[in-house]
Design an enzyme around this catalytic site. Structure first.
Site: not given
Length: 270
Positions: A41, A123, A158
């Site tokens: 990321e 995300k 994440c």
């Protein structure tokens, strides 16, 4: 299919160096027979370098993704280009579909071995704990699942690991390999060990979580990139230093596990 997670050394204020380390990892993985390489990321900026986000944001057609697209084609490997800070206004101006025509997003891009863009994932869950992400970024909306190398591949990022309903939605869409570019820091080692493994177990799928290595103003990334199989068994893993984590993964194994232990068929609606 051979999968390689490129746990590279991510350094703040060293975008050129980060790119070169990424390109070197891709080349080494390809030379070692990888079919698919995944980066962490925000590896080119550094997740915790919040003050640099706006300055280093790029559109989907910007220089970082262009170089990685070329690397995928050059080395004949599919590539999850980790994630970058995307300038949504510039992407919109180039005709891209975006969740907002202004602001920034934490955006992961998946290329095939011809350098063709297969998926764009922004995300969904923005981290608010001691992080500026919720203030700086726009969450994504789409949950793409694409066919690649015999798998149905999805991407999450994440913090998304803490939200099992997202992974279940991907499983419902056929995902059997989920790639998770991350910038997971100390001290939450047990969370990192547990969450991707749990997502693999409960959805009977491969989960490949690729983390960075490095330090940012006193915050250390914990590395430990890991590939879990559909039973939640560790296939390959690393420590906290830069590494290539390589694993053989097989879509037929997912099918076999789901047939042997068809827990997904026993679900009830609530």
């Amino acid at each position: 299919m051979k999968l390689a997670l490129a746990q590279i050394d991510v350094r703040a204020a060293d975008r050129d160096g980060n790119v070169e380390r990424a390109l070197d990892a891709i080349a080494r993985a390809a030379a070692d027979g990888a079919d698919l390489v995944a980066l962490p990321e925000l590896w080119n900026v550094g997740y915790f370098a919040f003050e640099a986000y706006e300055r280093r944001a790029e559109p989907l057609t910007g220089p970082t993704l262009t170089r990685l697209r070329e690397a995928a084609r050059e080395h004949d490997v599919a590539l999850l280009a980790g994630s970058i800070v995307e300038d949504l206004a510039e992407s919109a101006a180039a005709g891209e579909a975006v969740p907002d025509d202004d602001g920034l997003a934490n955006t992961a891009v998946l290329f095939d071995a011809d350098g063709e863009r297969l998926a764009v994932y922004r995300k969904h869950h923005l981290f608010g704990y001691e992080s500026a992400e919720t203030r700086l970024l726009t969450p994504g909306e789409a949950l793409p699942v694409v066919d690649l190398l015999g798998f149905r591949v999805a991407v999450t990022t994440c913090y998304d690991l803490r939200f099992p309903e997202q992974f279940r939605a991907l499983a419902d869409d056929g995902a059997d390999l989920v790639l998770v570019p991350s910038a997971w820091p100390y001290p939450r080692v047990e969370h990192w060990r547990t969450l991707p493994r749990a997502r693999a177990i409960e959805n009977l799928s491969y989960v490949a979580a690729v983390n960075g290595s490095g330090s940012f103003e006193g915050t250390d990334l914990l590395g430990r990139s890991t590939v879990y199989d559909p039973w939640g068994t560790t296939v390959a893993s690393a420590g906290d230093d830069p590494a290539l984590v390589e694993a053989r993964v097989d879509p037929e194994r997912v099918a076999a596990v789901r047939e042997e232990f068809p827990a997904l068929l026993d679900r009830r609606d609530y």
